[in-house]
Write a protein that holds these residues in place. Structure first.
Motif, mmCIF file in Angstrom:
data_model
loop_
_atom_site.group_PDB
_atom_site.id
_atom_site.type_symbol
_atom_site.label_atom_id
_atom_site.label_comp_id
_atom_site.label_asym_id
_atom_site.label_seq_id
_atom_site.Cartn_x
_atom_site.Cartn_y
_atom_site.Cartn_z
ATOM 1 N N PHE A 108 59.631 10.837 56.622
ATOM 2 C CA PHE A 108 59.747 11.163 55.201
ATOM 3 C C PHE A 108 58.918 10.197 54.366
ATOM 4 O O PHE A 108 58.559 9.116 54.832
ATOM 5 N N VAL A 109 58.610 10.622 53.132
ATOM 6 C CA VAL A 109 57.925 9.735 52.194
ATOM 7 C C VAL A 109 58.836 9.525 50.996
ATOM 8 O O VAL A 109 59.732 10.324 50.723
ATOM 9 N N VAL B 273 50.732 5.577 42.792
ATOM 10 C CA VAL B 273 50.235 5.148 41.483
ATOM 11 C C VAL B 273 51.205 4.092 40.946
ATOM 12 O O VAL B 273 52.356 4.032 41.379
ATOM 13 N N LYS C 10 52.741 3.712 38.171
ATOM 14 C CA LYS C 10 53.885 4.065 37.338
ATOM 15 C C LYS C 10 54.445 5.405 37.774
ATOM 16 O O LYS C 10 53.758 6.410 37.736
ATOM 17 N N ASN C 11 55.702 5.398 38.198
ATOM 18 C CA ASN C 11 56.251 6.591 38.815
ATOM 19 C C ASN C 11 57.772 6.527 38.803
ATOM 20 O O ASN C 11 58.352 5.542 39.215
ATOM 21 N N VAL C 12 58.417 7.579 38.308
ATOM 22 C CA VAL C 12 59.875 7.645 38.402
ATOM 23 C C VAL C 12 60.321 8.973 39.014
ATOM 24 O O VAL C 12 61.401 9.460 38.730
ATOM 25 N N THR C 13 59.456 9.554 39.866
ATOM 26 C CA THR C 13 59.785 10.851 40.446
ATOM 27 C C THR C 13 60.693 10.682 41.660
ATOM 28 O O THR C 13 60.264 10.183 42.689
ATOM 29 N N LEU D 80 63.562 4.826 46.546
ATOM 30 C CA LEU D 80 64.002 4.356 47.865
ATOM 31 C C LEU D 80 63.221 3.126 48.322
ATOM 32 O O LEU D 80 63.665 2.391 49.210
ATOM 33 N N THR E 212 51.630 11.001 36.015
ATOM 34 C CA THR E 212 50.737 9.852 36.234
ATOM 35 C C THR E 212 49.669 10.250 37.242
ATOM 36 O O THR E 212 49.951 10.964 38.204
ATOM 37 N N GLY F 109 48.515 11.944 42.092
ATOM 38 C CA GLY F 109 49.465 11.329 41.174
ATOM 39 C C GLY F 109 50.877 11.835 41.371
ATOM 40 O O GLY F 109 51.232 12.330 42.439
ATOM 41 N N VAL F 110 51.686 11.720 40.323
ATOM 42 C CA VAL F 110 53.104 12.062 40.422
ATOM 43 C C VAL F 110 53.561 12.894 39.221
ATOM 44 O O VAL F 110 52.884 12.938 38.196
ATOM 45 N N LEU F 111 54.730 13.518 39.375
ATOM 46 C CA LEU F 111 55.252 14.442 38.357
ATOM 47 C C LEU F 111 55.731 13.752 37.089
ATOM 48 O O LEU F 111 55.708 14.327 36.010
ATOM 49 N N THR F 112 56.250 12.540 37.234
ATOM 50 C CA THR F 112 56.755 11.859 36.051
ATOM 51 C C THR F 112 56.560 10.354 36.148
ATOM 52 O O THR F 112 56.852 9.746 37.187
ATOM 53 N N GLY F 113 56.013 9.783 35.080
ATOM 54 C CA GLY F 113 55.733 8.350 35.054
ATOM 55 C C GLY F 113 56.863 7.551 34.455
ATOM 56 O O GLY F 113 57.085 6.395 34.804
ATOM 57 N N VAL G 10 62.982 13.263 36.011
ATOM 58 C CA VAL G 10 62.889 14.636 36.514
ATOM 59 C C VAL G 10 63.855 15.539 35.753
ATOM 60 O O VAL G 10 63.468 16.582 35.234
ATOM 61 N N MET H 210 59.799 19.548 42.058
ATOM 62 C CA MET H 210 59.887 18.469 43.055
ATOM 63 C C MET H 210 59.219 18.832 44.381
ATOM 64 O O MET H 210 58.579 17.988 45.003
ATOM 65 N N MET I 247 55.679 17.749 45.162
ATOM 66 C CA MET I 247 55.374 16.375 45.541
ATOM 67 C C MET I 247 56.071 15.948 46.826
ATOM 68 O O MET I 247 55.582 15.107 47.561
ATOM 69 N N PHE I 248 57.251 16.515 47.066
ATOM 70 C CA PHE I 248 58.038 16.097 48.231
ATOM 71 C C PHE I 248 58.328 17.274 49.150
ATOM 72 O O PHE I 248 58.587 18.388 48.684
ATOM 73 N N ASP J 136 62.180 17.352 54.049
ATOM 74 C CA ASP J 136 62.819 16.171 54.633
ATOM 75 C C ASP J 136 62.870 15.002 53.646
ATOM 76 O O ASP J 136 63.809 14.214 53.651
ATOM 77 N N ASP J 137 61.831 14.908 52.798
ATOM 78 C CA ASP J 137 61.807 13.826 51.796
ATOM 79 C C ASP J 137 62.975 14.009 50.826
ATOM 80 O O ASP J 137 63.687 13.062 50.502
ATOM 81 N N GLN K 252 66.483 11.735 50.086
ATOM 82 C CA GLN K 252 66.937 11.268 48.774
ATOM 83 C C GLN K 252 68.356 11.752 48.499
ATOM 84 O O GLN K 252 69.190 11.016 47.992
ATOM 85 N N VAL L 293 67.602 16.843 38.894
ATOM 86 C CA VAL L 293 66.737 16.178 39.873
ATOM 87 C C VAL L 293 66.450 16.997 41.144
ATOM 88 O O VAL L 293 65.301 17.167 41.509
ATOM 89 N N PHE L 294 67.484 17.493 41.820
ATOM 90 C CA PHE L 294 67.262 18.180 43.091
ATOM 91 C C PHE L 294 67.171 19.696 42.910
ATOM 92 O O PHE L 294 68.092 20.305 42.363
#
Ligand SMILES: Cc1cc2nc3c(=O)[nH]c(=O)nc-3n(C[C@H](O)[C@@H](O)C(O)COP(=O)(O)OP(=O)(O)OC[C@H]3O[C@@H](n4cnc5c(N)ncnc54)[C@H](O)[C@@H]3O)c2cc1C
Ligand SMILES: Cc1cc2nc3c(=O)[nH]c(=O)nc-3n(C[C@H](O)[C@H](O)[C@H](O)COP(=O)(O)OP(=O)(O)OC[C@H]3O[C@@H](n4cnc5c(N)ncnc54)[C@H](O)[C@@H]3O)c2cc1C
Lengths: 383, 497
Positions: free
Chosen positions: A142-143, A148, A150-153, A157, B355, B423-427, B431, B439, B442-443, B446-447, B451, B469-470
């Motif tokens: 898993f990841v 980056v 800045k990230n709160v997604t 973990l 981001t 990048g990512v969905l939220t800086g 969520v 989600m 990006m994930f 299993d990721d 979580q 979130v989920f």
């Protein structure tokens, strides 16, 4: 025989097989911290050596991604070439445990979560791990996090992996935040302060605009016959000069003065190899609120302990033959906790490495561990 | 609205009066709100496109009360949604029809300030700015500074891991908190972290920060304080193209400078901000950078020169450097008012928060322009340039049929693009419900399961803030299942903690 999975799929299968066979796995980057923790014999060593090498490093992005088994020395030299650094000052335990410095892996650095003197202001390993890829105790890859700064997604973990000591998941890849290396630095020292006066001077300097990067105190008989209190400044030369003058002014009562570069280098290096402390007794790493460092030290008769103080009082490295119980109780009374770093195998067999938690927290922590590793594959009993 | 929330439990809704009575027995008559007019203000947070009147609102005043409320709700199988000030931009505090909304507004005291160890212990309902106000006379401040800082609560900041314009240098919430008191859904009170720099076991505080109210209710927070820098100076730098501005940002960082703040605005944002606050932003440029440098005066002077030289190499036009505090504030005024300023260009705007690796900026902005044309909706960009955090503001009119849906689709495309370029969905906004269904962009499965297993360790019955979130909530028992040899856990003899 050491298990050496060659890739992610083999790693997953190895862990899955261990889980169903009831085998425990001890994760190893390179093994620098092997003589730490409770000695364990009935488990297989799982080497993550296959996951090595820098995968991506673009200096202006301030981000570096590397395989978990990449030697720390390789990462540090790649960063140095670009005038960058790991700002938490990775702490290499190998020399303390009697091994070679620099062989330690970045996965080991993350899993042990130990940071050096700069942690005081630059944050710890936890503040610089942006994301990772790992295999859980279920054998699932898993990841978490991202690549980056800045990230709160999703849940963070990464924080859990720092200081997990290989008990949650096997790291394959880590992404770290990196920072520019300071262009210049200066160290100012004062002599003959007692621990309380040293802490008070640090508190005053850290509360000033001098932007202290590290602060440490050495009692008489460690660096020299006199007690030495040292603060480090770093940054651009004109700024460092102005702040050094500020420290001399604010710390004039204690007599803070700029030290020669060679003296300065020796001071900070001694906090990395702890060569100033005797090798034989048990060695502890005590984390506590800075203002309580003097109280903690007063719990011992002066002849019974040798110590140095880092993080302006927030960290004490302690060498002592006094019973573990006494160290832990003193730490707890001061709202701190004590980690057993080095001791004879007998002591390590009897005394847990990590400080035990209050019940409710211990139960929660246990549930979190089982969320990663339901069959306790990674519970070697070492920690 | 396409958003699907968990099916409300009609049985719980039918028990509303009984639940109100039980909660009143814990917090007193006045601290439970159940009248329709009283509940109305709680129907949404900062993401106003989504609204739902809660079952009822409870406003506890002590940790013991929070513990009793959660224990009771847990026993009765009643869902709970925590709420701070309700400024979330991702719908994190969106109520549920069958859930108690637990407001922390009465936890509004600063409990202790320790200037020597540079920390403050505060209740979660204290606003972000109030912490700084409480310590500024002594020369200290709390570093993370979301634009919403006059209103948002520190408990909400912890839940969202909020940032601000200064987080490139000073970090997000997670880097500035030391400890928290947390009440778990079963009523158990735990302390994570403390006043030490390192945790003694697993860094549970680290995972509580940014958990969006899904793992526990935060009832106390210990934050780090910093001494206010001696000086702060800002510069305004115009660029003929967004690319050049981007290269300038990269070069500043490559030269070893981490500015206190480094913000970029594109042409539409510059024009909107200037029309709104009239602070003299240049109107003939494609991109505007605001760079703030702080520290001792000597450092500011030195770095201003360095940045000026770098900017010059990238074709900068019209560099201005603040000489007074008023001027510095004026430079920021436009940026800080960017949301309301852009809000004047259209009846509604939708604020995004992805981001990207900064090197991808030209590609992302170009594609965003194409998407803007495709959807027929305008977009203005403000951008935390130092750390690659984009805030595209999509302009729309909710009264025009279909525009809100188009704005959302446009927004989703932007976020997918962010993920596509690495990048990512939220800086910093979280969520919540807003990005929940994205989600999987990006994930992998299993990721997300990993979580959620962590969530299960805190709240096994999934009663705390469900639907956030989920994208899919698996039952915890199902997630925990694993094939174990002969049904036995290996080594039952090893102590488990
Ligand atoms: C013959 C020989 C003998 C040696 N003897 C010693 C010796 O006695 N003492 C010594 O210090 N060095 C010794 N070394 C050097 C040592 O083995 C190194 O190679 C080394 O220092 C690597 O350390 P590490 O950082 O990988 O950490 P490790 O010690 O491997 O790991 C530290 C912690 O992190 C965890 N961990 C490591 N990697 C991961 C990962 N990828 N995912 C999750 N958790 C992980 C571990 O489980 C452990 O809890 C010896 C070398 C040789 C060749
Ligand atoms: C105009 C505007 C500007 C903004 N600017 C920024 C910015 O610059 N940077 C930034 O990061 N954000 C920004 N935000 C977003 C928002 O202000 C932050 O996310 C903030 O932290 C939310 O705090 P709150 O007290 O309003 O929380 P709420 O909106 O009430 O709740 C947010 C989430 O936190 C949970 N929660 C709240 N309190 C607790 C608690 N005590 N225990 C457990 N869970 C809790 C809720 O369940 C919910 O999931 C902005 C918002 C607006 C409206």
């Amino acid at each position: 025989m050491i298990l050496r999975p060659a890739d992610e799929q083999e790693l997953c299968e190895t862990v899955r097989a261990a889980a169903s066979a009831g085998t425990r796995l001890s994760l190893e980057g390179g093994g620098s911290k092997v003589s730490m923790g409770r000695p364990v014999d009935d488990c297989r060593t799982l080497s993550l050596g296959a996951f090595s090498g820098i995968a991506d490093y673009d200096p202006p992005e301030l981000v570096l991604t590397a395989g978990a088994a990449t030697p720390l020395s390789q990462i540090e030299s790649a960063l140095a070439e670009n005038n960058q650094m790991l700002a938490f000052e990775p702490f290499d335990l190998a020399p303390i445990l009697g091994g070679e410095p620099g062989v330690t892996t970045i996965g080991g650095v993350v899993a042990s979560g130990l940071a050096g003197s700069q942690r005081l202001v630059h944050g710890g390993v936890r503040d610089h791990l942006l994301g990772f890829r790992a295999v859980s105790g279920r054998g699932d890859a898993f990841v978490a996090g991202g690549k980056v700064v800045k990230n709160v997604t999703g849940y963070d973990l990464s924080k859990l992996m720092c200081g997990s000591w290989g008990r949650l998941a096997a790291l394959m890849e880590v992404t770290l935040k990196v920072l520019p290396r300071p262009a210049s630095q200066a160290t100012l020292i004062a002599r003959d302060l007692d621990p309380r006066a040293a802490w008070a001077s640090f508190a005053r300097l850290l509360g000033s605009q001098a932007e202290i990067a590290a602060a440490a105190h050495f009692p008489p008989g460690t660096l020299e016959d006199h007690a030495i209190s040292a603060v480090r400044l770093q940054g651009f030369a004109p700024s460092v000069d102005a702040r050094a003058a500020m420290v001399e002014r604010i710390g004039s009562a204690e007599g803070y003065r700029r030290a020669d570069a060679s003296v300065a280098t020796g001071i900070w290096a001694s906090l990395r190899d702890l060569s100033v402390l005797p090798r034989n007794p048990a060695m502890w790493r005590v984390s506590l609120p800075a203002r309580q460092a003097p109280d903690f030290l007063e719990a011992f008769a002066p002849g019974d302990v040798r110590w140095v103080m880092d993080w302006a009082g927030g960290l004490i490295w302690l060498s002592t033959d006094r019973p573990a119980e006494m160290v832990r109780t003193a730490a707890q009374r001061c709202n701190g906790h004590a980690m057993l770093l080095r001791a004879s195998a007998d002591i390590r067999r009897a005394v847990p490495t990590l400080h035990t938690q209050p019940d409710a927290l211990a139960r929660l922590e246990e549930r979190v561990r089982r969320a990663f590793d339901p069959a306790s594959v990674f519970e070697t009993g070492r920690f | 609205m396409s958003l699907k929330m968990p099916e409300p439990d009609e049985g719980v809704i039918a028990r509303r009066a009984e639940i109100a009575a039980a909660l009143r027995a814990i917090v007193g008559e006045d601290n439970v709100i159940d009248s329709p007019t009283g509940l109305r203000p709680y129907e949404s947070d900062g993401l106003t496109a989504y609204r739902q009147v809660p079952l009822l609102v409870v406003l506890p005043e002590t940790t013991a009360q929070v513990s009793r409320i959660l224990a009771w709700c847990s026993e009765q199988g009643i869902k709970v949604v925590p709420r701070g000030s309700g400024t979330s931009l991702s719908g994190g505090a969106l109520p549920l029809e069958d859930a108690v909304l637990l407001g922390l507004g009465k936890f509004n005291r600063v409990l202790e300030v320790d200037y020597e160890d540079r920390l403050a212990v505060v209740q979660p309902g204290v606003t972000n700015l109030a912490i700084t106000k409480a310590v500024e006379d002594a020369g200290f401040y709390y570093a993370p500074d979301p634009s919403s800082q006059i209103a948002c609560s520190i408990g909400g900041n912890v839940a969202e891991n909020s940032g601000g314009v200064h987080c490139l240098k000073y970090g997000l919430t997670t880097n500035n908190v030391l400890g928290a008191e947390l009440v778990l859904m079963d009523g158990e009170v735990v302390r994570v972290g403390g006043r030490t720099l390192d945790a003694s076991g697993l860094d549970l505080l680290g995972v509580v920060v940014g958990s969006e109210g899904l793992v526990g209710v935060v009832t106390e927070v210990t934050v780090r304080l910093l001494p206010k820098p001696e000086a702060a100076r800002a510069m305004l730098i115009g660029f003929p193209s967004v690319e050049e501005a981007g290269h300038c940002v990269a070069d500043v960082i490559a030269s070893g400078i981490i500015p206190a703040g480094m913000e970029m605005m594109d042409r539409p944002a510059i024009h909107a901000a200037e029309a709104f606050v009239k602070v003299g932003y240049p109107l003939d440029v494609e991109a505007l950078l605001i760079v703030e440098l702080d520290g001792v005066a000597a450092e500011c002077t030195h770095l201003l020169e360095e940045v000026e030289a770098i900017a010059g190499r990238h074709g900068a036009v019209g560099i201005r450097v603040s000489t007074t505090e008023e001027e510095r504030n004026a430079f920021w005024a436009g940026r800080k008012a960017a949301f309301p300023a852009v809000g004047r260009l259209a009846p509604d705007y939708y604020c995004m928060d992805g981001t990207i690796p900064r090197r991808q900026l030209p590609r992302v902005l170009k594609r965003m322009g194409e998407l803007s044309e495709h959807y027929g909706l305008g977009v203005a960009n403000v951008f935390h340039a130092g750390d690659g955090n984009l805030h595209p503001l999509i302009l729309y009119d909710a009264n025009k049929p279909g525009e809100l849906d188009r704005a959302e689709e446009f927004g989703n495309d932007i976020l997918r693009l962010c993920v596509e370029v690495g990048g990512v969905l939220t800086g910093e906004h979280g969520v919540g419900v807003e990005k929940r269904d994205l989600m999987p962009e990006m994930f992998g499965e299993d990721d997300l399961k990993q979580q959620q297993r962590v969530k299960c360790a805190f709240d096994p019955d999934l009663l705390l803030n469900p639907g956030k979130v989920f994208p899919t909530l698996h039952r915890c028992a199902e997630l925990g299942r694993m094939h174990v040899h002969h049904g036995k856990v290996p080594f039952p003899d090893i102590p488990r903690f």
